[in-house]
Design an enzyme around this catalytic site. Structure first.
Site, PDB file in Angstrom:
ATOM      1  N   ASN A  92       2.163   4.779 -10.781  1.00  0.00           N
ATOM      2  CA  ASN A  92       0.858   4.137 -10.886  1.00  0.00           C
ATOM      3  C   ASN A  92       0.895   2.635 -10.607  1.00  0.00           C
ATOM      4  OD1 ASN A  92      -2.014   3.857 -12.013  1.00  0.00           O
ATOM      5  ND2 ASN A  92      -0.841   2.552 -13.401  1.00  0.00           N
ATOM      6  N   SER A 146      -5.063   5.516  -2.909  1.00  0.00           N
ATOM      7  CA  SER A 146      -6.427   5.031  -2.802  1.00  0.00           C
ATOM      8  C   SER A 146      -7.000   5.466  -1.459  1.00  0.00           C
ATOM      9  CB  SER A 146      -6.455   3.500  -2.885  1.00  0.00           C
ATOM     10  OG  SER A 146      -7.713   2.986  -2.491  1.00  0.00           O
ATOM     11  N   TYR A 161      -3.121  -4.264   0.611  1.00  0.00           N
ATOM     12  CA  TYR A 161      -3.356  -3.089  -0.218  1.00  0.00           C
ATOM     13  C   TYR A 161      -3.472  -1.834   0.637  1.00  0.00           C
ATOM     14  CZ  TYR A 161      -5.337  -0.285  -4.026  1.00  0.00           C
ATOM     15  OH  TYR A 161      -5.568   0.677  -4.969  1.00  0.00           O
ATOM     16  N   VAL A 194     -12.652   2.589  -9.937  1.00  0.00           N
ATOM     17  CA  VAL A 194     -12.616   2.668 -11.395  1.00  0.00           C
ATOM     18  C   VAL A 194     -12.772   1.267 -11.982  1.00  0.00           C
ATOM     19  CG1 VAL A 194     -11.199   3.320 -13.381  1.00  0.00           C
ATOM     20  CG2 VAL A 194     -11.178   4.724 -11.317  1.00  0.00           C
TER      21      VAL A 194
END
Length: 237
Positions: A92, A146, A161, A194
């Site tokens: 994670n 993602s 990212y 989120v």
């Protein structure tokens, strides 16, 4: 829940002292796992673990910086010595949602830093725990990815990212293919937008984003491997 007299499955969750990782730890502990809560700052990790499990019987905090090989190896050694195995790994830990950047002018030092945590961090931890996972009767590896890493929807922006998550997706496919014969199910999960420190306000509840990760961590033996999912449904690569 674990059966009486049967050792509970052991799960390792990286980047777990807050946000999605913390909620995944809580959900897995609730389902009967003994969970190793990895955190770069051990004090923060211990505080988080105590909130979930004041008794300290189900959740154990360990210092874990996935970008530091010595830290990763120390964690793997402790899991081996104290718990004797690992059944689930949830990769994670992630950094640098670089909304301010563009690929054409990106600071490549920032990109390299993101890759070292978001890609190589997951790779390091997986390699370190693989001997334990291979011995598990129901091994699972979950890459928290993602949709920002989906090639199908990339148009620009967040280069560090996005590239790191696309690479993590590729690693998911490679590991799933190589470990299929060992029964290790390896999947990438997009938790969606989120409401966390990284995601910012306005996103879905953390519990909903974490639920898809917990789903992948607790798949039956005939479950999918080498897939990319959100809420249990496929996401385009």
């Amino acid at each position: 829940m674990a059966l009486e007299g049967v050792a509970p499955p052991v799960a390792v969750v990286t980047g777990a002292n807050r946000g999605i990782g913390y909620e995944v730890v809580r959900q897995l502990a609730e389902r009967g796992h003994r969970v190793v809560l990895g955190a770069r700052d051990l004090d923060q990790g211990r505080t988080a673990a105590a909130r979930i499990d004041p008794s300290g019987e189900r959740v154990i905090a360990v210092q874990l910086d996935v970008a530091d090989e010595a830290s990763v190896l120390a964690m793997a050694d402790r899991v081996t010595r104290e718990l004797g195995g690992a059944d689930v790994l949830v990769n994670n830990a992630a950094i640098l949602y670089d909304t301010w950047a563009q690929a054409r002018s990106a600071d490549l030092g920032e990109v390299q830093r993101a890759l070292d945590t978001n890609l190589f961090g997951a790779w390091r931890v997986t390699q370190a725990l693989l001997p334990l996972l291979r011995r598990s009767p129901h091994p699972r590896v979950v890459m928290v990815s993602s949709e920002g890493g989906s090639l199908a929807s990339m148009t620009g922006g967040t280069p560090a990212y996005s590239v790191s998550k696309a690479a993590l997706n590729a690693l998911t496919r490679l590991l799933a293919g190589e470990l299929r014969r060992d029964g290790v199910l390896v999947n990438a999960i997009c938790p969606g937008w989120v409401a966390t420190d990284m995601g910012g306000p306005g996103g879905r509840p953390v519990s909903e984003g974490a639920a898809g990760i917990t789903w992948a961590a607790t798949l039956p033996d005939n479950g999918p491997t080498g897939g990319f999912f959100r809420d249990g449904k496929p996401v385009p690569w």
